[in-house]
Enzyme design. Sequence first.
Site, PDB file in Angstrom:
ATOM      1  CE  LYS A 147      -3.803  -2.418   2.215  1.00 39.78           C
ATOM      2  NZ  LYS A 147      -4.511  -2.777   3.463  1.00 39.78           N
ATOM      3  CD  GLN A 207      -3.362  -4.609   6.538  1.00 43.13           C
ATOM      4  OE1 GLN A 207      -3.275  -3.635   5.801  1.00 43.13           O
ATOM      5  NE2 GLN A 207      -4.059  -5.696   6.213  1.00 43.13           N
ATOM      6  CG  ASP A 254      -9.205   0.113   5.097  1.00 41.25           C
ATOM      7  OD1 ASP A 254      -8.988  -0.094   3.882  1.00 41.25           O
ATOM      8  OD2 ASP A 254      -8.466  -0.314   6.009  1.00 41.25           O
TER       9      ASP A 254
END
Length: 291
Positions: A52, A96, A119
Site C-alpha cells: 500500500k 491494518q 477503508d
Amino acid sequence: MTILDGNKISKDIKDEIAEEVIQIKSKGEKVPHLAAVLVGTDGASMTYVNSKVKDCEMVGFGSTLIDLPEETTEEKLLEIIQDLNTNDDIDGFIVQLPLPKHINEQKVLMAINPDKDVDGFHPVNVGKMTLDLPAFISATPFGILELLERYQIQTSGKHVVVIGRSHIVGRPMSILMSQKRKAGNATVTIAHSRTTNLENLTRQADIIIAALGIPEFLTGDMVKDGVTIVDVGITRIPDETKKRGYRLAGDVHFESVSPKAAYITPVPGGVGPMTRAMLLKNTLLARKRRN
Ligand code: NAD
C-alpha cells in the site's frame, strides 16, 4: 471466455490517479497523503501494508507507515489514531487488520474519523453506503464495482449470488449490487455458511461473487454456461515447489469453472490489485473532500 484483468484495470486507474496528482501539484496544492498503521509482525499484513505504501509512491502520494510492536496497548493505539484524526497533513489512514488479540478491533475502527476512514469500515461510512449517500466504500467491493463497470458487464435485472456475508466483502457487495447504479440494479441472493443447497442458487446465477475463503470451493458443476465469476478469495496454500513456500488460491476452481464462464477474474491478478487501486482512489477522494 474473457479474463477480467485486475492487473490491467488497476494500472489504468493508477495512471489516472497519477495524472490527477500532477494536476494537483501544478496548481501548487498539497498532494494526497495516506498513513497506514501496522501492529505486530504478521507476514501477510506486513506484505499488504508495504504494498500500500509502495502504491502511494507510484502515484505520487505522500505516505507514512506507523509500524508498532505486537505488545502495543489498545490505549496507545487509540492515542495514535487520535493524532492521525487531527493531523492536517494526513488525508486518510488505515489500521491494518487483524489486530493482536488483546486489542478490541471494533473499538479501534470506531475511533477513526469517518472523514479519514479510507477503508470505509466505520459505521458512519457503512451507513452512508447503505443509504446510497457519498461515503468511502471499502476498497474490495469498490474495486469489484469498478471492474464490472469498466468491462461493461450487464448487471441490471441479473441474478447475482454473493457467497459470504462478511462486513468487508460479502455484505457490502450484496447491498451495492442491489442499488440503483451502473454496476447494480441486480437481484441479489446472499449465501453464507448456513445456506442449504447452495449449488441450486449458484446454478441459477448470472453473476457469482465468491468471498468465503475456502480455496477452490466453487466448481464447474455448480455454475451455468455464460456466468460471470468474481473470485475474491485469496488463501495461501503451502507449496514447496514455490520459492516463497506457498501458492495463492482463490475460492473458485478455475480449471473447471472458466470453460463455462463468459467472464472470470483470475487469482492472483483479479480482485486483489483492484482493492489496492481503490484504496488510492479513496485517498484521493479524501483529499478532495477536505479541500
Ligand atoms: P470471512 O471469513 O470474514 O467470511 C467468510 C464468509 O463466508 C462468512 O460470511 C461465511 O458465512 C461464509 N461461508 C463460509 N463457509 C461457507 C460455505 N461453505 N458456504 C457458503 N458460505 C460460506 O472472509 P472475508 O474477510 O470476507 O474474506 C473472504 C475471502 O476473500 C478470504 O479468502 C480473504 O482472504 C479474501 N479477501 C480478498 C480480498 C482481496 O482484495 N482480493 C479482500 C478481502 C478478503
